[in-house]
Design an enzyme around this catalytic site. Structure first.
Site, short mmCIF file in Angstrom:
data_model
loop_
_atom_site.label_atom_id
_atom_site.label_comp_id
_atom_site.label_asym_id
_atom_site.label_seq_id
_atom_site.Cartn_x
_atom_site.Cartn_y
_atom_site.Cartn_z
N GLY A 30 6.85 -10.65 -5.35
CA GLY A 30 6.20 -9.80 -4.38
C GLY A 30 6.74 -10.19 -2.76
N GLY A 31 6.31 -9.19 -2.00
CA GLY A 31 6.44 -9.50 -0.51
C GLY A 31 5.77 -10.47 -0.02
N HIS A 167 -5.39 -5.44 2.42
CA HIS A 167 -4.15 -4.80 2.34
C HIS A 167 -4.29 -3.25 2.27
CE1 HIS A 167 -1.37 -8.20 1.78
NE2 HIS A 167 -2.43 -8.93 1.61
N ARG A 276 4.31 2.35 -7.67
CA ARG A 276 3.66 1.97 -8.41
C ARG A 276 2.96 3.28 -9.42
NH1 ARG A 276 -0.63 0.04 -8.31
NH2 ARG A 276 -1.00 -0.33 -6.22
N ASP A 375 -2.67 5.05 1.73
CA ASP A 375 -1.92 3.94 1.48
C ASP A 375 -2.36 2.98 2.64
OD1 ASP A 375 -0.26 2.02 -0.19
OD2 ASP A 375 1.29 3.92 0.04
N LYS A 382 9.50 0.72 4.79
CA LYS A 382 10.04 -0.18 5.39
C LYS A 382 11.11 -0.62 4.81
CE LYS A 382 5.98 -1.27 8.24
NZ LYS A 382 5.07 -2.33 8.79
N GLU A 383 11.17 -0.78 3.36
CA GLU A 383 12.26 -1.43 3.04
C GLU A 383 13.62 -0.35 2.84
OE1 GLU A 383 10.40 -2.12 -1.11
OE2 GLU A 383 9.40 -3.91 -0.24
N TYR A 501 -33.78 -9.98 33.94
CA TYR A 501 -35.13 -10.12 34.00
C TYR A 501 -35.71 -10.34 32.48
CZ TYR A 501 -39.95 -8.72 34.49
OH TYR A 501 -41.33 -8.79 34.55
#
Ligand code: GDG
Length: 737
Positions: A30-31, A167, A276, A375, A382-383, A501
């Site tokens: 995993g990242g 996440h 997934r 999500d 990004k990948e 006050y």
């Protein structure tokens, strides 16, 4: 970075497995592992998590292996009994929290048994941390499976700094509030010093839940609980960009795969989706949109191939098994209906593929299509960009994924809009190369810059900072050095004192009308104002009427009413608005809302001041009053978003006023008249006085009266002590001017 990092996540980066009678660790790729590896290594850190199921029978080999992991890699295993593990993970985490947090209330299952397991598991993880943690460690808890952990850790080890990162999304309060354990979950999170979210939107939703459910007000980036400050951060996660780029540019296996893919699909454009197998990813929706595309634009048939990689996930949960069947059927339908003997519109890979194969697919695809219905971030987006490098494919990105906030150059799609998605796909496939290249270059640059290592470093730095600000640590704000203050007062050519006050000059009374100043208050303030070259400002949330009644005769002082919206300069009887011409027609809209609530809560009252409206509920049954107050505040918050008005939830009061009507503005105004050179002192007891402290220079004498976190430099216990200090300044001695 010198403090040791302790990461806690549901799964360890290694799973213990037995094959051929021997135990070994299987790495997950995993990242998160890649992102956290470097920070853990640098600090000789620890990673605490679950190592996978312990089978029945002889487990000595396994125990030995786990011991070795801790010694050699800093991976510390927390075991969960099988019943607990399943109800915790598949039950509460993935059947309750996952759909709830993603905003699918109809898919949420509530089962008290799984809640018990969730609590039990969080306690076991907490025990794993407590056993090992040292006072200077920074503990960083990951994700929705461990939302109670920060609170448990705070209880047992209050001195340890901790952070939590979510996440996945945080839903709006209208959805979050249906969770029977909503209070416990929010309280659990508030045990952390820093709570990180993927986006500002998730963070805002969390803040609104705090207000609606716990009645806790927060600022943009922090919330005060039990005398502590919890920071809120939006820290979008990234990928380890280098690794993906390296795979594509210099890995021979990947290069070969890319060539094979091009050869195999020559003359066809490739569209790629990687997910997934989860209902939040919008897989059926995207297949429908793809079918729509082929049906409505027959010219594209045989010219495109859609590759869907779907990694099976959580298969023991029936809903996921249903989805798996549904997707297989849909793929079959589309291929059967629209395919030819030499062309399948959809290639479906329902399994996990090696990273090298994934990188090749990313690199070869002309379009990367992310269709999440919701999500947290979505790393696939990004990948894809990282692997395209300078090839300039087009990213089609769901506007409902967190990544959409950062990737504005992608083509945004509403995944529920079938024809809209088909049209976006058409646009992506037809986009001229120049435009593609421009978009890709900007995206790539941003993906590189906001990478996972930066994310980890910044998040850890947030935690390291927490609790280091002296105002945040109870008991660490010193008492003011009276002699030094007197000396500074005497030697300054000009001096200014800002005095709150209620709670500062007089104790808080059960009813506001009972907080009448004693004769001593008048004497002390009067004496101070009579000193030469001394400006005294009484700055309060009270109305003009109250301040006139109590201080009207003190002609030498400034009076600031309604938190500074109205000012009476010394030597005059005249009140002036801080911002002349401010329009108060909004009161006509807000009053009915407050009246509506007041009618439901006998004993509550509406107070109208010139520039504000407040609903007081001191006499309402406490629980009902608090609940109603949350409702009022939330309703108004939404109605007034984007206006210059602020809704403030105080002690038994909800008040609406101009955001600029705050005590800090009074300081700015008085300073702009040049009356403050030399010596400045401010004393106050609550949140509104923090605005005062904030506006003063760092070397001003800022004093908080009573408990609570503060940015003031000093603290006094009560109004009597504050009055005593002011009294010593008011006394003239021969040595003064
Ligand atoms: C959660 C949040 C948030 C996928 N197929 C294969 C494979 N993958 C890898 C991808 C990517 C990861 O799985 C999926 O990450 P996502 O971000 O897309 O989604 P979630 O798993 O739901 O992650 C999400 C994330 O946490 C991080 O904060 O972005 O919003 O839901 O890295 O590459 N990897 C391999 N074979 C596959 O077949 N090797």
């Amino acid at each position: 970075m010198s403090d040791r990092i302790v990461v806690v996540s549901n799964r360890l980066p290694l799973t213990a497995r037995r094959s051929g009678g021997r135990w070994h660790g299987e790495r997950s790729s995993g990242g998160l592992v890649a992102a956290l590896g470097p920070v853990l290594e640098q600090t000789n850190g620890l990673w605490i998590g679950w190592p996978g199921d312990a089978p029945s029978g002889d487990t000595t080999g396994r125990t030995k292996l786990l011991r070795q992991w801790e010694r050699d890699h800093g991976f510390a295993a927390v075991d969960l009994p099988p019943g607990v593990g399943r109800a915790f993970y598949e039950g509460y985490s993935n059947n309750t929290l996952w759909p709830l947090l993603h905003g699918f209330p109809s898919r949420v299952t509530f089962d008290p048994e799984t809640w018990h397991a969730y609590r039990d598991a969080n306690e076991r993880f907490a025990a794993g941390v407590i056993d090992r943690v040292r006072p200077d460690d920074l503990v960083w808890v990951q994700d929705y499976q461990l939302m109670l952990l920060p609170g448990l850790l705070r209880e047992a080890r209050p001195e340890v700094r901790s952070g939590f990162f979510l996440h996945v999304p945080f839903p709006p309060p209208e959805i979050f509030r249906i969770l029977p354990q909503r209070e416990a979950i929010l309280q659990g999170l508030l045990g952390a010093d820093v709570i990180g979210f993927q986006t500002h939107e998730h963070m805002g939703a969390f803040r609104r839940s705090l207000l609606q459910i716990l009645g806790i007000e927060s600022r943009m980036d922090q919330v005060e609980v039990g005398g502590r400050v919890v920071s809120l951060e939006a820290r979008p996660i990234g990928i380890v960009t280098d690794e993906w780029e390296r795979l594509v540019s210099s890995d021979a296996v990947v290069a070969k795969r890319i060539t094979d893919l091009h050869a195999r699909h020559a003359g066809r454009r490739l569209i790629l989706a990687v997910d997934r197998l989860d209902y939040t990813k919008g897989i059926p929706e995207r297949l429908r949109a793809f079918r729509h595309f082929l049906v409505s634009r027959p010219g594209w048939r045989r010219k495109v191939t859609f590759i869907q990689v779907a990694v099976p996930s959580r298969e023991r949960i029936p809903r996921y098994a249903d989805l798996r069947r549904q997707v297989s059927e849909m793929v079959g339908e589309i291929n059967g209906e629209l395919g030819t003997a030499t062309w399948s519109p959809v290639i479906y890979l329902r399994r996990s593929i090696p990273r090298s194969e994934l990188a090749a697919l990313y690199a070869a695809a002309d379009v990367g299509w992310v269709a999440s219905l919701r999500d947290g971030m979505n790393l696939v987006a990004k990948e894809y960009v990282a692997c395209q490098r300078d090839r300039a494919g087009v990213l089609l990105l769901s506007e409902l994924a967190g990544a959409a906030g950062e990737m504005g150059e992608a083509i945004r799609v509403n995944p529920y809009d079938e024809p809209g998605s088909a049209e976006a796909l058409d646009r992506a496939l037809s986009m001229p190369e120049e435009e593609r290249a421009e978009r890709q270059a900007v995206l790539l640059e941003r993906v590189r810059r906001n990478n996972a290592l930066v994310w980890a470093e910044r998040s850890v730095a947030d935690i390291a900072r927490a609790g280091r600000d002296p105002g945040q640590v109870p008991g660490s704000v010193p008492v003011p050095p009276v002699t030094e203050i007197r000396r500074a007062f005497r030697s300054a050519a000009r001096r200014a004192c800002y005095l709150d006050y209620d709670g500062t000059l007089v104790p808080i009374a059960a009813r506001p009308s009972e907080a009448v100043p004693s004769a001593a208050v008048g004497e002390v303030v009067g004496a101070l104002a009579r000193r030469r070259n001394t400006t005294v400002v009484i700055v309060s949330g009270r109305s003009v009427l109250d301040l006139e009644r109590w201080f009207g005769d003190l002609k030498g002082t400034w009076l600031a009413a309604e938190h500074g919206a109205l000012l009476r300069p010394p030597g005059t009887d005249e009140w002036r608005p801080l911002r002349p011409g401010a329009d108060v027609e909004w009161k006509e809209r807000v009053r009915p809302v407050l009246e509506h609530f007041a009618a439901r809560a006998p004993g509550s009252t509406i107070e109208e001041k010139e520039f504000s409206l407040a609903w007081h509920f001191r006499l309402v049954e406490p629980e009902f009053g608090d609940w109603l107050a949350n409702e009022v505040a939330a309703a108004l918050d939404q109605q007034l978003a984007g206006t210059e008005l602020a809704v403030l939830r105080g002690n038994k009061i909800v008040e609406v006023r101009f955001a600029w009507a705050n005590k800090g503005e009074v300081v700015a105004h008085v300073r702009s008249l040049g009356e403050t050179a030399g010596f400045e002192l401010a004393i106050g007891d609550d949140r509104t006085d923090e605005d005062l402290f904030e506006r003063l220079p760092d070397d001003a004498w800022s004093i908080r009266v009573g408990p609570g976190s503060t940015r003031a430099r000093y603290r006094l216990p009560d109004p009597a002590a504050a009055l005593a200090l002011l009294a010593t300044l008011g006394v003239s001695t021969r040595r003064t001017h």
